[in-house]
Design an enzyme around this catalytic site. Structure first.
Site, PDB file in Angstrom:
ATOM      1  N   LYS A  37      54.262  31.359  -8.687  1.00  0.00           N
ATOM      2  CA  LYS A  37      53.768  31.046  -7.607  1.00  0.00           C
ATOM      3  C   LYS A  37      54.247  31.849  -6.583  1.00  0.00           C
ATOM      4  O   LYS A  37      53.498  32.346  -5.665  1.00  0.00           O
ATOM      5  CB  LYS A  37      53.884  29.555  -7.231  1.00  0.00           C
ATOM      6  CG  LYS A  37      53.467  28.443  -8.170  1.00  0.00           C
ATOM      7  CD  LYS A  37      53.331  27.135  -7.520  1.00  0.00           C
ATOM      8  CE  LYS A  37      53.519  26.127  -8.318  1.00  0.00           C
ATOM      9  NZ  LYS A  37      53.722  24.783  -7.839  1.00  0.00           N
ATOM     10  N   GLU A  60      45.912  26.117  -5.756  1.00  0.00           N
ATOM     11  CA  GLU A  60      44.781  25.905  -6.521  1.00  0.00           C
ATOM     12  C   GLU A  60      43.622  24.803  -6.007  1.00  0.00           C
ATOM     13  O   GLU A  60      42.531  24.684  -5.669  1.00  0.00           O
ATOM     14  CB  GLU A  60      44.845  25.649  -7.952  1.00  0.00           C
ATOM     15  CG  GLU A  60      45.329  26.840  -8.691  1.00  0.00           C
ATOM     16  CD  GLU A  60      46.857  26.754  -8.715  1.00  0.00           C
ATOM     17  OE1 GLU A  60      47.463  26.483  -7.869  1.00  0.00           O
ATOM     18  OE2 GLU A  60      47.341  27.429  -9.600  1.00  0.00           O
ATOM     19  N   GLY A  68      54.719  14.672 -11.361  1.00  0.00           N
ATOM     20  CA  GLY A  68      53.348  15.083 -11.417  1.00  0.00           C
ATOM     21  C   GLY A  68      53.023  14.838 -13.018  1.00  0.00           C
ATOM     22  O   GLY A  68      51.906  14.065 -13.184  1.00  0.00           O
ATOM     23  N   ARG A  69      53.814  15.354 -13.807  1.00  0.00           N
ATOM     24  CA  ARG A  69      53.227  15.063 -15.201  1.00  0.00           C
ATOM     25  C   ARG A  69      53.477  13.563 -15.639  1.00  0.00           C
ATOM     26  O   ARG A  69      53.073  13.150 -17.082  1.00  0.00           O
ATOM     27  CB  ARG A  69      54.044  16.246 -16.292  1.00  0.00           C
ATOM     28  CG  ARG A  69      55.597  16.013 -16.264  1.00  0.00           C
ATOM     29  CD  ARG A  69      56.197  17.364 -16.661  1.00  0.00           C
ATOM     30  NE  ARG A  69      57.573  17.223 -16.461  1.00  0.00           N
ATOM     31  CZ  ARG A  69      58.296  17.741 -15.350  1.00  0.00           C
ATOM     32  NH1 ARG A  69      57.213  18.189 -14.557  1.00  0.00           N
ATOM     33  NH2 ARG A  69      59.553  17.864 -15.289  1.00  0.00           N
ATOM     34  N   GLU A  95      57.330  21.073 -19.961  1.00  0.00           N
ATOM     35  CA  GLU A  95      57.736  21.103 -18.358  1.00  0.00           C
ATOM     36  C   GLU A  95      58.899  20.344 -18.337  1.00  0.00           C
ATOM     37  O   GLU A  95      59.905  20.854 -17.448  1.00  0.00           O
ATOM     38  CB  GLU A  95      56.475  20.723 -17.575  1.00  0.00           C
ATOM     39  CG  GLU A  95      56.761  21.335 -16.232  1.00  0.00           C
ATOM     40  CD  GLU A  95      55.689  21.221 -15.294  1.00  0.00           C
ATOM     41  OE1 GLU A  95      54.626  20.345 -15.459  1.00  0.00           O
ATOM     42  OE2 GLU A  95      55.500  22.052 -14.246  1.00  0.00           O
ATOM     43  N   HIS A 126      40.482  23.446 -41.051  1.00  0.00           N
ATOM     44  CA  HIS A 126      39.418  24.674 -40.930  1.00  0.00           C
ATOM     45  C   HIS A 126      40.060  25.597 -40.312  1.00  0.00           C
ATOM     46  O   HIS A 126      39.402  26.597 -39.883  1.00  0.00           O
ATOM     47  CB  HIS A 126      38.173  24.225 -40.619  1.00  0.00           C
ATOM     48  CG  HIS A 126      37.576  23.154 -41.529  1.00  0.00           C
ATOM     49  ND1 HIS A 126      36.854  23.533 -42.711  1.00  0.00           N
ATOM     50  CD2 HIS A 126      37.655  21.627 -41.315  1.00  0.00           C
ATOM     51  CE1 HIS A 126      36.655  22.188 -42.983  1.00  0.00           C
ATOM     52  NE2 HIS A 126      37.018  21.164 -42.426  1.00  0.00           N
ATOM     53  N   LYS A 163      49.732  15.534  -5.035  1.00  0.00           N
ATOM     54  CA  LYS A 163      51.084  14.862  -4.591  1.00  0.00           C
ATOM     55  C   LYS A 163      51.395  15.511  -3.252  1.00  0.00           C
ATOM     56  O   LYS A 163      51.650  14.634  -2.234  1.00  0.00           O
ATOM     57  CB  LYS A 163      52.154  14.761  -5.844  1.00  0.00           C
ATOM     58  CG  LYS A 163      53.307  14.131  -5.479  1.00  0.00           C
ATOM     59  CD  LYS A 163      54.094  14.180  -6.616  1.00  0.00           C
ATOM     60  CE  LYS A 163      55.669  13.877  -6.129  1.00  0.00           C
ATOM     61  NZ  LYS A 163      56.669  13.939  -7.290  1.00  0.00           N
TER      62      LYS A 163
HETATM   63  C1  G6Q Z   1      54.130  18.095 -12.833  1.00  0.00           C
HETATM   64  C2  G6Q Z   1      54.308  19.232 -12.155  1.00  0.00           C
HETATM   65  C3  G6Q Z   1      52.970  20.230 -11.712  1.00  0.00           C
HETATM   66  C4  G6Q Z   1      52.148  19.442 -10.797  1.00  0.00           C
HETATM   67  C5  G6Q Z   1      51.185  20.434 -10.076  1.00  0.00           C
HETATM   68  C6  G6Q Z   1      50.239  19.818  -8.907  1.00  0.00           C
HETATM   69  O1  G6Q Z   1      55.187  17.640 -13.006  1.00  0.00           O
HETATM   70  O2  G6Q Z   1      54.985  18.971 -10.918  1.00  0.00           O
HETATM   71  O3  G6Q Z   1      52.330  20.314 -12.797  1.00  0.00           O
HETATM   72  O4  G6Q Z   1      51.826  18.226 -11.000  1.00  0.00           O
HETATM   73  O5  G6Q Z   1      51.678  21.618  -9.507  1.00  0.00           O
HETATM   74  O6  G6Q Z   1      50.906  19.289  -7.949  1.00  0.00           O
HETATM   75  P1  G6Q Z   1      50.218  18.622  -6.680  1.00  0.00           P
HETATM   76  O7  G6Q Z   1      50.074  17.445  -7.129  1.00  0.00           O
HETATM   77  O8  G6Q Z   1      51.217  18.493  -5.650  1.00  0.00           O
HETATM   78  O9  G6Q Z   1      49.083  19.310  -6.325  1.00  0.00           O
END
Ligand code: G6Q
Length: 522
Positions: free
Chosen positions: A513, A215, A269-270, A355, A386, A209
């Site tokens: 971070k 990463e 994001g989530r 989150e 199990h 986003k």
């Molecule tokens: C979700 C968070 C987080 C996010 C990641 C990736 O709600 O905001 O998990 O999705 O940090 O972010 P980007 O899509 O910006 O790379």
């Protein structure tokens, strides 16, 4: 308009629940079933082919009425209206929260800052559709003119967990494209994924986003270098696409403008798997199935938005969870789907719930004086039987369970499915009924060794009276999975409203971070 600000512990229903808890905390579910022969029916709700059975909970009708009163006193109805209408309920980030708009199929405009967002949503969906069809048919080709065989989703957190869970969850509906996911900054992860790939026939989908995530950018750069060993900069536009709000940075990477799928800052994001972040889902199962997945979620949205609380599945899920978290003091909940396809459901729900609701400051900015977000964990049945189920059956903690099952298997293997579902029902029954000393005695009588029986007795007793919900659907399909995920999203929302917290920011992930970046600079 923003959310109202109501401390749940100041409500009459919270006090009512505290008193009621003292009366009911030791009540046995078995006696509740004896008192009400229709309990299972009275405490089940249906939605399409989903049956949600919450009868095996340590609660009565009075409990549920008080919990629903709590939701009313916390003005859940007002919050639901604001959520769907695009009010900026993500106050700390000054954003609307509109993942529901991504699957909305009615023609009513949804306004953000006075602009109707629905035309853009539909355009992006059309773009996902067109691109998916071209890639699946082989019309959109890699740089050397070959059709794609593999797709790699490069993203992390919300840009990985949802698509990854759904691609695996809908594996039965998959086409010929193989889908891979690279998320971790661990360089071994990306190397393991790319080592068997052919750069000519692999499509890379960079999902970020912000397009600033360490990463994802590091993995994308590593993959680009590997790609450029056999291709040129010019070729990037054939094999790389991106999903992002940050168009300039994406173009800087070398991705052609027409290969950028936009998303919006009103999607967290989530909650973003319904947007172009779900492109790898659409590529994996085809656009028609992706659309059915969205439609299932939309149907659940409508149910949530329009149904009275006492019949509203996400509301009931949420208040049951609050009952255990805030009154019984349960710290965690376990989610166990009886299908191997949903092995990744728990990690997805962990992010969704933890989150969102892992907050200790209320909407006034004050420290809360009550528990909020609970710990979510789980894995697929029967494997868990199990493993960790020992603790759920006989440990010291009270851990409510969500069992998720399907009447039919996808390949129609009746023998396996009967055994699978026998276990699904048996686990809930064992938690509920337990096993008394008398029953253990009877079981062991045949040994005739009284001393041995007495010695083992305490270890073989199960207290029972341990709660669970059962979700039973006809079969795992794009639509049923969409509805299921949507119900958990709304459960999370309702809990955040009642706890008077902001569920849609995630400042808690920032500090680590920042520190990692400082350590890198040193
Ligand atoms: C979700 C968070 C987080 C996010 C990641 C990736 O709600 O905001 O998990 O999705 O940090 O972010 P980007 O899509 O910006 O790379």
């Amino acid at each position: 308009m923003s959310l109202l600000n109501i401390n749940p512990t100041s409500t009459a229903s919270w006090k009512g629940l505290q008193d009621h808890f003292e009366e009911i905390k030791d009540v046995q579910m078995k006696s509740l079933f004896l008192e009400d022969s229709n309990r299972k029916k009275n405490m089940s709700r249906n939605f399409e082919d989903l049956n949600f059975d919450f009868s095996k909970n340590r609660m009565t009708k009075e409990t549920m009425d008080l919990l629903l009163d709590l939701a009313k006193e916390c003005k859940l109805d007002d919050a639901i209206a604001k959520y769907f209408e695009g009010d900026k309920i993500n106050v700390t980030e000054n954003r609307a929260v509109l993942h529901t708009a991504l699957r909305n199929i009615n023609n009513k405009p949804i306004l953000v800052d006075g602009q109707d967002i629905m035309p853009e949503v539909h355009q992006t969906l059309e773009k996902i559709k067109g691109f998916t069809n071209q890639v699946v048919s082989g019309e959109f080709k890699g740089y050397s003119g070959k059709a794609f065989t593999d797709v790699v989703n490069i993203g992390i957190g919300g840009s990985d967990l949802g698509p990854n869970m759904v691609v695996e969850g809908l594996h039965y509906y998959k086409n010929h494209l193989k889908t891979h996911f690279v998320s971790n900054i661990d360089g071994d992860h990306v190397m393991e994924v790319i080592k068997e790939l052919d750069p000519e026939t692999t499509l890379f989908v960079i999902v970020s986003k912000t397009f600033t995530t360490q990463e994802t950018l590091t993995n994308a750069e590593t993959i680009k270098k590997w790609f450029l060993k056999s291709a040129t900069e010019e070729d990037i536009q054939h094999n790389f696409v991106a999903v992002s709000t940050n168009l300039d940075k994406v173009k800087g990477f070398g991705i052609a403008e027409e290969n950028i799928f936009t998303m919006w800052n009103w999607v967290g994001g989530r909650y973003s798997l319904w947007s172009a972040v779900g492109l790898s889902i659409s590529l994996a199962v085809g656009f028609d199935n992706f659309k059915k997945f969205l439609d299932g979620a939309y149907a659940m949205d409508e149910h949530f938005k329009n149904t009275e609380f006492e019949d509203n599945i996400p509301v009931i899920m949420a208040v049951i969870s609050i009952w255990y978290n805030n009154f019984f003091g349960s710290e965690s909940e376990v989610v166990i789907p009886y299908t191997q396809y949903l092995e990744k459901l728990a990690p997805f729900l962990q992010q969704l719930s933890m989150e969102s609701n892992g907050k200790s400051v209320d909407r006034n900015g004050d420290k809360v004086t009550y528990q909020t977000g609970n710990i979510i964990w789980g894995n697929s049945g029967t494997n868990v039987q199990h493993a960790f189920m020992q603790l759920v059956h006989q440990g010291t903690k009270l851990i409510p369970v969500d069992f998720i099952g399907f009447e039919e298997s996808l390949y129609g293997n009746v023998d396996h499915h009967q055994k699978l579902m026998a276990n699904f029902y048996a686990q809930a029954e064992a938690l509920y009924a337990g096993k008394t000393a008398e029953e253990v005695h009877l079981d062991m009588k045949f040994t005739g060794d009284v001393q041995k029986i007495n010695a083992l007795l305490p270890f073989k007793v199960f207290d029972g009276n341990r709660p669970s919900n059962a979700f039973l659907m006809k079969k795992l399909s794009p639509r049923s999975l969409g509805a299921l995920i949507s119900s958990y999203e709304h459960k999370t929302f309702v809990q955040g409203i009642i706890w008077n917290i902001y569920s849609f920011d995630q400042f808690g992930v920032e500090l680590g971070k920042e520190l990692a970046n400082k350590l890198l600079i040193k």
